[in-house]
Design a protein around this motif. Structure first.
Motif, PDB file in Angstrom:
ATOM      1  N   ASP A  80       0.834  -1.204   0.000  1.00  0.00           N
ATOM      2  CA  ASP A  80       0.000   0.000   0.000  1.00  0.00           C
ATOM      3  C   ASP A  80       0.865   1.249   0.000  1.00  0.00           C
ATOM      4  O   ASP A  80       0.547   2.229  -0.668  1.00  0.00           O
ATOM      5  CB  ASP A  80      -0.938   0.026   1.202  1.00  0.00           C
ATOM      6  CG  ASP A  80      -2.074  -0.979   1.078  1.00  0.00           C
ATOM      7  OD1 ASP A  80      -2.284  -1.507  -0.035  1.00  0.00           O
ATOM      8  OD2 ASP A  80      -2.736  -1.239   2.097  1.00  0.00           O
ATOM      9  N   LEU A  81       1.961   1.229   0.738  1.00  0.00           N
ATOM     10  CA  LEU A  81       2.868   2.370   0.785  1.00  0.00           C
ATOM     11  C   LEU A  81       3.454   2.633  -0.596  1.00  0.00           C
ATOM     12  O   LEU A  81       3.516   3.779  -1.037  1.00  0.00           O
ATOM     13  CB  LEU A  81       3.986   2.089   1.798  1.00  0.00           C
ATOM     14  CG  LEU A  81       4.790   3.262   2.282  1.00  0.00           C
ATOM     15  CD1 LEU A  81       3.895   4.312   2.912  1.00  0.00           C
ATOM     16  CD2 LEU A  81       5.829   2.796   3.280  1.00  0.00           C
ATOM     17  N   GLY A  82       3.856   1.575  -1.300  1.00  0.00           N
ATOM     18  CA  GLY A  82       4.374   1.725  -2.657  1.00  0.00           C
ATOM     19  C   GLY A  82       3.330   2.298  -3.592  1.00  0.00           C
ATOM     20  O   GLY A  82       3.620   3.162  -4.414  1.00  0.00           O
ATOM     21  N   ARG A  83       2.095   1.844  -3.457  1.00  0.00           N
ATOM     22  CA  ARG A  83       1.008   2.344  -4.302  1.00  0.00           C
ATOM     23  C   ARG A  83       0.721   3.807  -3.979  1.00  0.00           C
ATOM     24  O   ARG A  83       0.514   4.616  -4.859  1.00  0.00           O
ATOM     25  CB  ARG A  83      -0.237   1.475  -4.100  1.00  0.00           C
ATOM     26  CG  ARG A  83      -1.327   1.730  -5.090  1.00  0.00           C
ATOM     27  CD  ARG A  83      -2.451   0.693  -5.079  1.00  0.00           C
ATOM     28  NE  ARG A  83      -2.576  -0.169  -3.927  1.00  0.00           N
ATOM     29  CZ  ARG A  83      -2.061  -1.409  -3.838  1.00  0.00           C
ATOM     30  NH1 ARG A  83      -1.371  -1.921  -4.819  1.00  0.00           N
ATOM     31  NH2 ARG A  83      -2.237  -2.140  -2.740  1.00  0.00           N
ATOM     32  N   ASP A  84       0.748   4.158  -2.682  1.00  0.00           N
ATOM     33  CA  ASP A  84       0.480   5.540  -2.282  1.00  0.00           C
ATOM     34  C   ASP A  84       1.516   6.507  -2.846  1.00  0.00           C
ATOM     35  O   ASP A  84       1.156   7.548  -3.378  1.00  0.00           O
ATOM     36  CB  ASP A  84       0.451   5.664  -0.753  1.00  0.00           C
ATOM     37  CG  ASP A  84      -0.760   4.980  -0.125  1.00  0.00           C
ATOM     38  OD1 ASP A  84      -1.711   4.646  -0.871  1.00  0.00           O
ATOM     39  OD2 ASP A  84      -0.740   4.776   1.099  1.00  0.00           O
ATOM     40  N   ILE A  85       2.787   6.160  -2.748  1.00  0.00           N
ATOM     41  CA  ILE A  85       3.832   7.062  -3.263  1.00  0.00           C
ATOM     42  C   ILE A  85       3.738   7.120  -4.787  1.00  0.00           C
ATOM     43  O   ILE A  85       3.936   8.176  -5.373  1.00  0.00           O
ATOM     44  CB  ILE A  85       5.252   6.663  -2.775  1.00  0.00           C
ATOM     45  CG1 ILE A  85       6.278   7.740  -3.165  1.00  0.00           C
ATOM     46  CG2 ILE A  85       5.694   5.334  -3.333  1.00  0.00           C
ATOM     47  CD1 ILE A  85       6.035   9.101  -2.577  1.00  0.00           C
ATOM     48  N   GLN A 105       6.657   1.604 -13.206  1.00  0.00           N
ATOM     49  CA  GLN A 105       6.397   0.618 -12.156  1.00  0.00           C
ATOM     50  C   GLN A 105       6.204   1.289 -10.797  1.00  0.00           C
ATOM     51  O   GLN A 105       5.367   0.863  -9.999  1.00  0.00           O
ATOM     52  CB  GLN A 105       7.543  -0.395 -12.088  1.00  0.00           C
ATOM     53  CG  GLN A 105       7.590  -1.315 -13.282  1.00  0.00           C
ATOM     54  CD  GLN A 105       8.822  -2.200 -13.283  1.00  0.00           C
ATOM     55  OE1 GLN A 105       9.772  -1.984 -12.546  1.00  0.00           O
ATOM     56  NE2 GLN A 105       8.797  -3.215 -14.141  1.00  0.00           N
ATOM     57  N   ILE A 106       6.967   2.347 -10.537  1.00  0.00           N
ATOM     58  CA  ILE A 106       6.808   3.096  -9.285  1.00  0.00           C
ATOM     59  C   ILE A 106       5.410   3.704  -9.228  1.00  0.00           C
ATOM     60  O   ILE A 106       4.705   3.586  -8.228  1.00  0.00           O
ATOM     61  CB  ILE A 106       7.890   4.196  -9.152  1.00  0.00           C
ATOM     62  CG1 ILE A 106       9.269   3.572  -8.948  1.00  0.00           C
ATOM     63  CG2 ILE A 106       7.550   5.150  -7.998  1.00  0.00           C
ATOM     64  CD1 ILE A 106      10.418   4.569  -9.059  1.00  0.00           C
ATOM     65  N   GLU A 107       4.996   4.358 -10.310  1.00  0.00           N
ATOM     66  CA  GLU A 107       3.683   5.004 -10.337  1.00  0.00           C
ATOM     67  C   GLU A 107       2.542   3.997 -10.178  1.00  0.00           C
ATOM     68  O   GLU A 107       1.513   4.321  -9.612  1.00  0.00           O
ATOM     69  CB  GLU A 107       3.494   5.803 -11.629  1.00  0.00           C
ATOM     70  CG  GLU A 107       4.248   7.107 -11.637  1.00  0.00           C
ATOM     71  CD  GLU A 107       3.819   8.034 -12.763  1.00  0.00           C
ATOM     72  OE1 GLU A 107       2.964   7.661 -13.594  1.00  0.00           O
ATOM     73  OE2 GLU A 107       4.363   9.155 -12.812  1.00  0.00           O
ATOM     74  N   ARG A 108       2.739   2.785 -10.663  1.00  0.00           N
ATOM     75  CA  ARG A 108       1.693   1.761 -10.549  1.00  0.00           C
ATOM     76  C   ARG A 108       1.764   0.994  -9.235  1.00  0.00           C
ATOM     77  O   ARG A 108       0.947   0.109  -8.989  1.00  0.00           O
ATOM     78  CB  ARG A 108       1.769   0.793 -11.738  1.00  0.00           C
ATOM     79  CG  ARG A 108       1.366   1.478 -13.041  1.00  0.00           C
ATOM     80  CD  ARG A 108       1.409   0.536 -14.217  1.00  0.00           C
ATOM     81  NE  ARG A 108       2.797   0.234 -14.547  1.00  0.00           N
ATOM     82  CZ  ARG A 108       3.239  -0.958 -14.939  1.00  0.00           C
ATOM     83  NH1 ARG A 108       2.413  -1.972 -15.067  1.00  0.00           N
ATOM     84  NH2 ARG A 108       4.509  -1.147 -15.225  1.00  0.00           N
ATOM     85  N   GLY A 109       2.722   1.363  -8.374  1.00  0.00           N
ATOM     86  CA  GLY A 109       2.832   0.723  -7.071  1.00  0.00           C
ATOM     87  C   GLY A 109       3.504  -0.634  -7.102  1.00  0.00           C
ATOM     88  O   GLY A 109       3.443  -1.378  -6.126  1.00  0.00           O
ATOM     89  N   LYS A 135       2.474  10.300  -9.540  1.00  0.00           N
ATOM     90  CA  LYS A 135       1.666  10.445 -10.762  1.00  0.00           C
ATOM     91  C   LYS A 135       0.828  11.727 -10.703  1.00  0.00           C
ATOM     92  O   LYS A 135       0.728  12.462 -11.686  1.00  0.00           O
ATOM     93  CB  LYS A 135       0.763   9.224 -10.926  1.00  0.00           C
ATOM     94  CG  LYS A 135       0.014   9.199 -12.228  1.00  0.00           C
ATOM     95  CD  LYS A 135      -0.745   7.894 -12.390  1.00  0.00           C
ATOM     96  CE  LYS A 135      -1.394   7.824 -13.749  1.00  0.00           C
ATOM     97  NZ  LYS A 135      -2.051   6.529 -13.961  1.00  0.00           N
ATOM     98  N   GLN A 136       0.245  12.007  -9.532  1.00  0.00           N
ATOM     99  CA  GLN A 136      -0.552  13.225  -9.357  1.00  0.00           C
ATOM    100  C   GLN A 136       0.322  14.473  -9.541  1.00  0.00           C
ATOM    101  O   GLN A 136      -0.075  15.415 -10.219  1.00  0.00           O
ATOM    102  CB  GLN A 136      -1.198  13.225  -7.979  1.00  0.00           C
ATOM    103  CG  GLN A 136      -2.004  14.468  -7.680  1.00  0.00           C
ATOM    104  CD  GLN A 136      -2.495  14.493  -6.231  1.00  0.00           C
ATOM    105  OE1 GLN A 136      -2.018  13.759  -5.377  1.00  0.00           O
ATOM    106  NE2 GLN A 136      -3.450  15.362  -5.965  1.00  0.00           N
TER     107      GLN A 136
END
Length: 134
Positions: free
Chosen positions: A11-16, A47-51, A21-22
């Motif tokens: 979840d932390l990876g997805r949040d960042i 991949q970072i943006e997609r979590g 992305k925002q």
């Protein structure tokens, strides 16, 4: 590892990733442009943006530079740092290169005095049952 810990890390990876992305969208920068500005490969950034990947502090610093935002803001979003008292405004003042250290401190002091004053008014209105004054 505990499954709840695995989920929290995911979840932390997805949040960042969502936050990056925002910020990229707000700056009207394409993924490819940010990749070049930050010096991070396009697939890795995606991949970072997609979590799917959790970036290191160094990668976050490069991304922050590409987005022209404070690395501290990304560190807070990633859970590396705790949010400072005063939030984003205090962060912006702290990293403003055009201000002297003295000017930064004066602005932060004024800001904190307004926050304390408003909190005191809110507390008083909660006790009295009245609307806070403007």
């Amino acid at each position: 590892m505990d499954k709840s810990i695995d989920k929290a890390v995911a979840d932390l990876g997805r949040d960042i990733g969502d936050y990056i992305k925002q910020q990229r969208s707000n700056a009207k920068i394409s993924l490819r442009e940010l990749s070049k500005l930050a010096g991070v490969s396009n697939p890795y950034l995606s991949q970072i943006e997609r979590g799917l990947r959790k970036p290191s502090a160094e990668i976050l610093q490069q991304i922050a530079k590409g987005l022209r935002i404070s690395a501290e803001a990304l560190y807070v979003e990633a859970g590396i740092l705790q949010q400072r008292e005063g939030g984003a405004l205090a962060d912006a003042i702290a990293v403003a290169p055009e201000l002297t250290e003295r000017q930064k401190q004066v602005l932060l002091d004024v800001y904190e005095s307004f926050r304390r004053e408003n909190a005191a008014k809110q507390s008083k209105s909660d006790v009295d049952g009245n609307e806070p004054e403007e």
